[in-house]
Write a protein that holds these residues in place. Sequence first.
Motif, PDB file in Angstrom:
ATOM      1  N   ARG A   1       0.281  -1.495  -0.026  1.00  0.00           N
ATOM      2  CA  ARG A   1       0.095   0.248   0.175  1.00  0.00           C
ATOM      3  C   ARG A   1       0.852   1.365   0.075  1.00  0.00           C
ATOM      4  O   ARG A   1       0.202   2.441  -0.766  1.00  0.00           O
ATOM      5  CB  ARG A   1      -1.105   0.052   1.231  1.00  0.00           C
ATOM      6  CG  ARG A   1      -2.312  -1.142   1.307  1.00  0.00           C
ATOM      7  CD  ARG A   1      -2.810  -1.157   2.091  1.00  0.00           C
ATOM      8  NE  ARG A   1      -3.149  -0.092   2.753  1.00  0.00           N
ATOM      9  CZ  ARG A   1      -4.238   0.780   4.146  1.00  0.00           C
ATOM     10  NH1 ARG A   1      -3.492  -0.261   5.542  1.00  0.00           N
ATOM     11  NH2 ARG A   1      -4.112   1.843   4.309  1.00  0.00           N
ATOM     12  N   TYR A   2       2.165   1.899   0.826  1.00  0.00           N
ATOM     13  CA  TYR A   2       2.911   2.394   0.734  1.00  0.00           C
ATOM     14  C   TYR A   2       3.869   2.757  -0.577  1.00  0.00           C
ATOM     15  O   TYR A   2       3.729   3.940  -0.813  1.00  0.00           O
ATOM     16  CB  TYR A   2       4.240   2.061   1.838  1.00  0.00           C
ATOM     17  CG  TYR A   2       5.567   2.701   1.649  1.00  0.00           C
ATOM     18  CD1 TYR A   2       5.246   4.579   2.345  1.00  0.00           C
ATOM     19  CD2 TYR A   2       6.353   2.929   1.218  1.00  0.00           C
ATOM     20  CE1 TYR A   2       5.712   5.106   2.794  1.00  0.00           C
ATOM     21  CE2 TYR A   2       7.354   3.275   1.638  1.00  0.00           C
ATOM     22  CZ  TYR A   2       6.924   5.003   2.020  1.00  0.00           C
ATOM     23  OH  TYR A   2       8.485   5.725   1.951  1.00  0.00           O
TER      24      TYR A   2
ATOM     25  N   SER B   1      -5.589   9.944   2.067  1.00  0.00           N
ATOM     26  CA  SER B   1      -5.279  11.051   0.454  1.00  0.00           C
ATOM     27  C   SER B   1      -5.915  11.836   1.107  1.00  0.00           C
ATOM     28  O   SER B   1      -5.534  13.407   0.610  1.00  0.00           O
ATOM     29  CB  SER B   1      -5.836  10.193  -0.831  1.00  0.00           C
ATOM     30  OG  SER B   1      -5.266   8.622  -1.517  1.00  0.00           O
TER      31      SER B   1
ATOM     32  N   GLU C   1       1.624   7.255  -5.825  1.00  0.00           N
ATOM     33  CA  GLU C   1      -0.106   8.074  -6.676  1.00  0.00           C
ATOM     34  C   GLU C   1       0.359   9.599  -6.308  1.00  0.00           C
ATOM     35  O   GLU C   1      -0.954  10.847  -7.115  1.00  0.00           O
ATOM     36  CB  GLU C   1      -0.660   7.508  -6.022  1.00  0.00           C
ATOM     37  CG  GLU C   1      -1.226   6.176  -6.803  1.00  0.00           C
ATOM     38  CD  GLU C   1      -2.221   5.537  -6.370  1.00  0.00           C
ATOM     39  OE1 GLU C   1      -3.036   5.970  -5.826  1.00  0.00           O
ATOM     40  OE2 GLU C   1      -2.539   4.624  -6.540  1.00  0.00           O
TER      41      GLU C   1
ATOM     42  N   ILE D   1       3.466   9.185   5.887  1.00  0.00           N
ATOM     43  CA  ILE D   1       3.066   8.291   5.216  1.00  0.00           C
ATOM     44  C   ILE D   1       2.642   6.787   5.816  1.00  0.00           C
ATOM     45  O   ILE D   1       1.809   6.635   6.087  1.00  0.00           O
ATOM     46  CB  ILE D   1       3.225   7.850   3.396  1.00  0.00           C
ATOM     47  CG1 ILE D   1       2.147   9.265   2.670  1.00  0.00           C
ATOM     48  CG2 ILE D   1       2.212   7.134   3.132  1.00  0.00           C
ATOM     49  CD1 ILE D   1       1.891   9.195   0.701  1.00  0.00           C
TER      50      ILE D   1
ATOM     51  N   LEU E   1       0.634   4.425  -2.456  1.00  0.00           N
ATOM     52  CA  LEU E   1       0.204   5.507  -2.648  1.00  0.00           C
ATOM     53  C   LEU E   1       1.621   6.906  -2.991  1.00  0.00           C
ATOM     54  O   LEU E   1       1.249   7.846  -3.487  1.00  0.00           O
ATOM     55  CB  LEU E   1       0.057   5.828  -0.792  1.00  0.00           C
ATOM     56  CG  LEU E   1      -1.008   5.120  -0.564  1.00  0.00           C
ATOM     57  CD1 LEU E   1      -1.358   4.831   1.839  1.00  0.00           C
ATOM     58  CD2 LEU E   1      -2.050   5.968  -0.882  1.00  0.00           C
TER      59      LEU E   1
ATOM     60  N   ASP F   1      -6.083   4.181   2.961  1.00  0.00           N
ATOM     61  CA  ASP F   1      -5.436   4.893   1.844  1.00  0.00           C
ATOM     62  C   ASP F   1      -6.151   6.249   1.081  1.00  0.00           C
ATOM     63  O   ASP F   1      -6.141   7.155   1.225  1.00  0.00           O
ATOM     64  CB  ASP F   1      -5.264   4.022   0.483  1.00  0.00           C
ATOM     65  CG  ASP F   1      -4.771   2.897   0.148  1.00  0.00           C
ATOM     66  OD1 ASP F   1      -3.749   2.730   1.993  1.00  0.00           O
ATOM     67  OD2 ASP F   1      -4.771   1.745  -0.659  1.00  0.00           O
TER      68      ASP F   1
END
Length: 176
Positions: A44-45, A91, A51, A77, A48, A87
């Motif tokens: 996931r890190y 964001s 993005e 993060i 992120l 997530d």
Amino acid sequence: MLKNIDTTHPVTVLALLVILAMPFSAVRASVEVEPLSTPELQARYLVLIEEMRCPKCQNQNLAGSDSMVATDLRREIRRLLEEGFSDQEISEYMVARYGDFVLYRPPLQRNTVALWVAPGVFAALGLLTLIVVVARSRSGRGRSQADESEELSAEEQARLAQLLNNGEQGGSKNND
């Protein structure tokens, strides 16, 4: 091999210094050595930081930026992921702090409509222009300038003949 190098010339000295300094420039690259607690959080890190855009570097994501701001954001993060934030929450947190600019894909809003619509409009205009050009060339309406210049009117032909006859009789007066 180095015997023939003139080390007194300033350009040579500068080139040698640049060549010697090149290996040390890689030392400054950011390396994430501390993994997160689980492989899922690590995955996931990575998504992120790919993005999200670096506020300082303008057109670089957090993963590719070496700036201090990007390092701080990556650390933030990581912290939020370890604390259990989703997530979406991460964001929203980043947007609240840095605005929609931090996202590479900002949401569709009144102030971002141009970002989402402009590429389609430009692609449609380009396609329409291409269709018109091809249609004109196939129908013969798009005649080139060379085609039109080959045909002389009767008046132009008479003027040309007169100029040619004057040239044969007396030669050119301007080339003396």
